[in-house]
Enzyme design. Structure first.
Site, PDB file in Angstrom:
ATOM      1  N   GLY A   1       6.756  -0.686   7.619  1.00 15.99           N
ATOM      2  CA  GLY A   1       7.655  -0.608   6.460  1.00 15.99           C
ATOM      3  C   GLY A   1       7.932   0.848   6.089  1.00 15.99           C
ATOM      4  N   ASP A   2       6.908   1.694   6.191  1.00  7.87           N
ATOM      5  CA  ASP A   2       7.085   3.120   5.871  1.00  7.87           C
ATOM      6  C   ASP A   2       8.022   3.776   6.882  1.00  7.87           C
ATOM      7  OD1 ASP A   2       5.227   2.805   3.807  1.00  7.87           O
ATOM      8  OD2 ASP A   2       3.541   3.260   5.131  1.00  7.87           O
TER       9      ASP A   2
ATOM     10  N   ASN B   1       9.819  -5.708  -0.531  1.00  8.69           N
ATOM     11  CA  ASN B   1       9.660  -6.868   0.335  1.00  8.69           C
ATOM     12  C   ASN B   1       9.735  -8.129  -0.530  1.00  8.69           C
ATOM     13  OD1 ASN B   1       7.127  -7.296  -0.820  1.00  8.69           O
ATOM     14  ND2 ASN B   1       6.018  -6.307   0.854  1.00  8.69           N
TER      15      ASN B   1
ATOM     16  N   ASN C   1       2.943   8.586   5.370  1.00  6.77           N
ATOM     17  CA  ASN C   1       3.673   7.881   6.439  1.00  6.77           C
ATOM     18  C   ASN C   1       5.186   8.056   6.284  1.00  6.77           C
ATOM     19  OD1 ASN C   1       1.227   6.869   7.348  1.00  6.77           O
ATOM     20  ND2 ASN C   1       1.458   4.882   6.340  1.00  6.77           N
TER      21      ASN C   1
ATOM     22  N   GLY D   1      -2.020   1.897  14.682  1.00  5.69           N
ATOM     23  CA  GLY D   1      -2.127   2.967  13.687  1.00  5.69           C
ATOM     24  C   GLY D   1      -0.918   3.061  12.782  1.00  5.69           C
TER      25      GLY D   1
ATOM     26  N   SER E   1       7.287   1.223  16.052  1.00  4.95           N
ATOM     27  CA  SER E   1       6.021   1.434  15.337  1.00  4.95           C
ATOM     28  C   SER E   1       5.111   0.201  15.401  1.00  4.95           C
ATOM     29  CB  SER E   1       6.345   1.843  13.898  1.00  4.95           C
ATOM     30  OG  SER E   1       5.484   1.268  12.993  1.00  4.95           O
TER      31      SER E   1
ATOM     32  N   ASP F   1       0.346  -3.733  15.884  1.00 10.24           N
ATOM     33  CA  ASP F   1      -0.173  -3.348  14.564  1.00 10.24           C
ATOM     34  C   ASP F   1       1.023  -3.094  13.638  1.00 10.24           C
ATOM     35  OD1 ASP F   1      -1.411  -2.239  12.374  1.00 10.24           O
ATOM     36  OD2 ASP F   1      -2.469  -0.662  13.471  1.00 10.24           O
TER      37      ASP F   1
ATOM     38  N   GLY G   1       2.761   7.561   1.188  1.00  9.67           N
ATOM     39  CA  GLY G   1       3.474   8.824   0.997  1.00  9.67           C
ATOM     40  C   GLY G   1       3.509   9.615   2.299  1.00  9.67           C
TER      41      GLY G   1
HETATM   42  O1  RIB Z   1       1.873   1.241   4.428  1.00  8.40           O
HETATM   43  C1  RIB Z   1       0.734   1.462   5.206  1.00  8.40           C
HETATM   44  C2  RIB Z   1      -0.259   2.282   4.462  1.00  8.40           C
HETATM   45  O2  RIB Z   1      -0.701   1.558   3.346  1.00  8.40           O
HETATM   46  C3  RIB Z   1      -1.506   2.615   5.224  1.00  8.40           C
HETATM   47  O3  RIB Z   1      -1.386   3.797   5.988  1.00  8.40           O
HETATM   48  C4  RIB Z   1      -2.575   2.668   4.159  1.00  8.40           C
HETATM   49  O4  RIB Z   1      -3.046   3.951   3.901  1.00  8.40           O
HETATM   50  C5  RIB Z   1      -1.952   2.046   2.928  1.00  8.40           C
HETATM   51  O5  RIB Z   1      -1.692   2.975   1.978  1.00  8.40           O
END
Ligand code: RIB
Length: 296
Positions: free
Chosen positions: A242-243, A181, A42, A278, A273, A237, A40
Site C-alpha cells: 500500500g505504501d 482501504n 516506506n 519485506g 512489491s 509478502d 512514513g
Molecule cells: O505499511 C507497512 C508498514 O506498516 C510496515 O513497514 C510497518 O512498519 C508498519 O508500520
C-alpha cells in the site's frame, strides 16, 4: 515543488510463519529478518525510487535501529535534514508473514510518538504554499500538523492508516488527497462496509484513492470514478504494498500524469512489491516498474 513526508520509521522484526499464531498458542517461525519500515519511511522511499525529491521529517531514537533507519533513507536518496534523533527507543514492529503472503502487525510507536509543537513549526517553516505534505497515522500531533499545513497552503496527502481510536476526530477535511482501504473507509463513514460514494459524501473536496488489495483501486475526483485492476503476481509478502502504491501514485501526480496513468504506474509498482519479501526493501526502482510487463 518540495515534498515533505512527515511520518513514522520502524524497524520491522519480520517472522515468516505457516499461519498466524492464535490465542494461547506458541509456534515456530520459519525464518526471521529485521528490515526498515514504517509507513512514513516506506512512502518516502517509494517516492524517491519513483524519481521524486523527498524530505523525511519525523523522529528516530539514538539507538542502532535509529542508525539503520536513517541509512536506509539516505541510501534511497531521501533527504534526512528534518529527521530528529531523540534519546529514546526508535519505533519498531513485530510482523508475522504467513505462507499466503499476508501480514499481522504489532506496532510499538517509540520515538514516532514524540512529535511536538516545536518540531512541527520548525519542519513546516521550511516549506512553501503548494509544497506537498505526505502523512500517515503512525505519529502523534497530526491535528496540529494538519492545521498548520492547511494554514500555510500546503497540499496535503494522507493515508490515515492504521485505524486508531479518535482517528475520525482528526481534521481530515484539510486533506487534498486521501488514501484509504475498505476498513478505513468504513470506519471514517461509520458504516459496516467501505464504500467510495459514502466517502465522497464525507470528503467532497478531496481526491479519494480507495485501495482494495488484490481487487485493485478506485479513485474519486470531482465526481468522476477511475478504476484500476491489480496486476496478478504470486504474493510473497504484502507488507508495504500500500505504501508503494501511495508513493508511486503521488510521484506520478506531481509529474502531471493523468489519474488513470498514476493508478497504472502505482498498481505495477505495488504488484512488484508484493512479489518480494519485506517492506521498504521490496519497493522497486522506477526503471523496474517501467519495464514490468504484467503477465510475462
Ligand atoms: O505499511 C507497512 C508498514 O506498516 C510496515 O513497514 C510497518 O512498519 C508498519 O508500520
Amino acid at each position: 515543488m518540495k515534498i515533505c513526508s512527515f511520518g513514522s520509521l520502524n524497524l520491522d522484526h519480520v517472522y515468516r510463519v505457516k499461519a498466524f499464531v492464535r490465542p494461547g498458542e506458541t509456534i515456530s517461525a520459519r525464518s526471521q529478518q529485521d528490515v526498515c519500515g514504517g509507513k512514513g519511511l516506506n512512502q518516502s522511499i517509494a517516492m524517491a525510487r519513483a524519481g521524486a525529491k523527498v524530505y523525511q521529517a519525523g523522529n528516530i531514537g539514538q539507538d542502532e535501529a535509529g542508525k539503520m533507519l536513517k541509512s536506509a533513507l539516505e541510501n534511497a536518496n531521501v533527504h534526512t535534514d528534518y529527521l530528529r534523533a531523540l534519546p529514546m527507543q526508535s519505533g519498531h514492529t513485530i510482523i508475522q508473514v504467513s505462507d499466503e503472503g499476508e501480514n499481522a502487525i504489532i506496532c510499538f510507536g517509540g520515538s514516532n510518538q514524540a512529535v511536538d509543537d516545536e518540531q512541527v513549526e520548525t519542519v513546516l517553516s521550511a516549506f512553501q504554499p503548494g509544497d506537498l505534505l505526505v502523512l500517515q497515522n503512525e505519529i502523534n500531533h497530526l491535528d496540529v500538523i494538519l492545521r498548520i499545513a492547511r494554514e500555510k497552503g500546503m497540499k496535503i496527502a494522507m493515508n490515515p492508516s492504521p485505524i486508531t481510536e479518535g482517528l475520525e476526530k482528526l481534521p481530515l477535511e484539510n486533506c487534498d488527497i486521501l488514501f484509504v482501504n475498505e476498513l478505513e473507509a468504513a470506519y471514517l463513514c461509520g458504516s459496516e462496509k467501505g464504500d467510495l460514494q459514502a466517502l465522497a459524501g464525507r470528503f467532497p473536496h478531496a481526491m479519494l484513492v480507495f485501495t482494495q488489495g488484490s481487487r485493485g483501486a478506485q479513485v474519486w475526483h470531482e465526481g468522476k470514478v477511475y478504476t484500476q485492476n491489480a496486476y496478478k503476481v504470486r504474493a510473497v509478502d504484502t507488507t508495504g504494498a500500500g505504501d508503494t502504491f501511495t508513493g508511486y501514485f503521488l510521484t506520478a501526480l506531481c509529474e502531471g500524469k493523468d489519474i488513470q496513468d498514476c493508478m497504472k504506474l502505482a498498481a505495477k509498482a505495488s504488484a512488484i512489491s508484493v512479489s518480494r519479501p519485506g517492506a521498504s526493501v521490496s519497493i522497486p526502482l522506477r526503471d523496474e516498474v517501467d519495464a514490468f510487463r504484467p503477465g510475462e
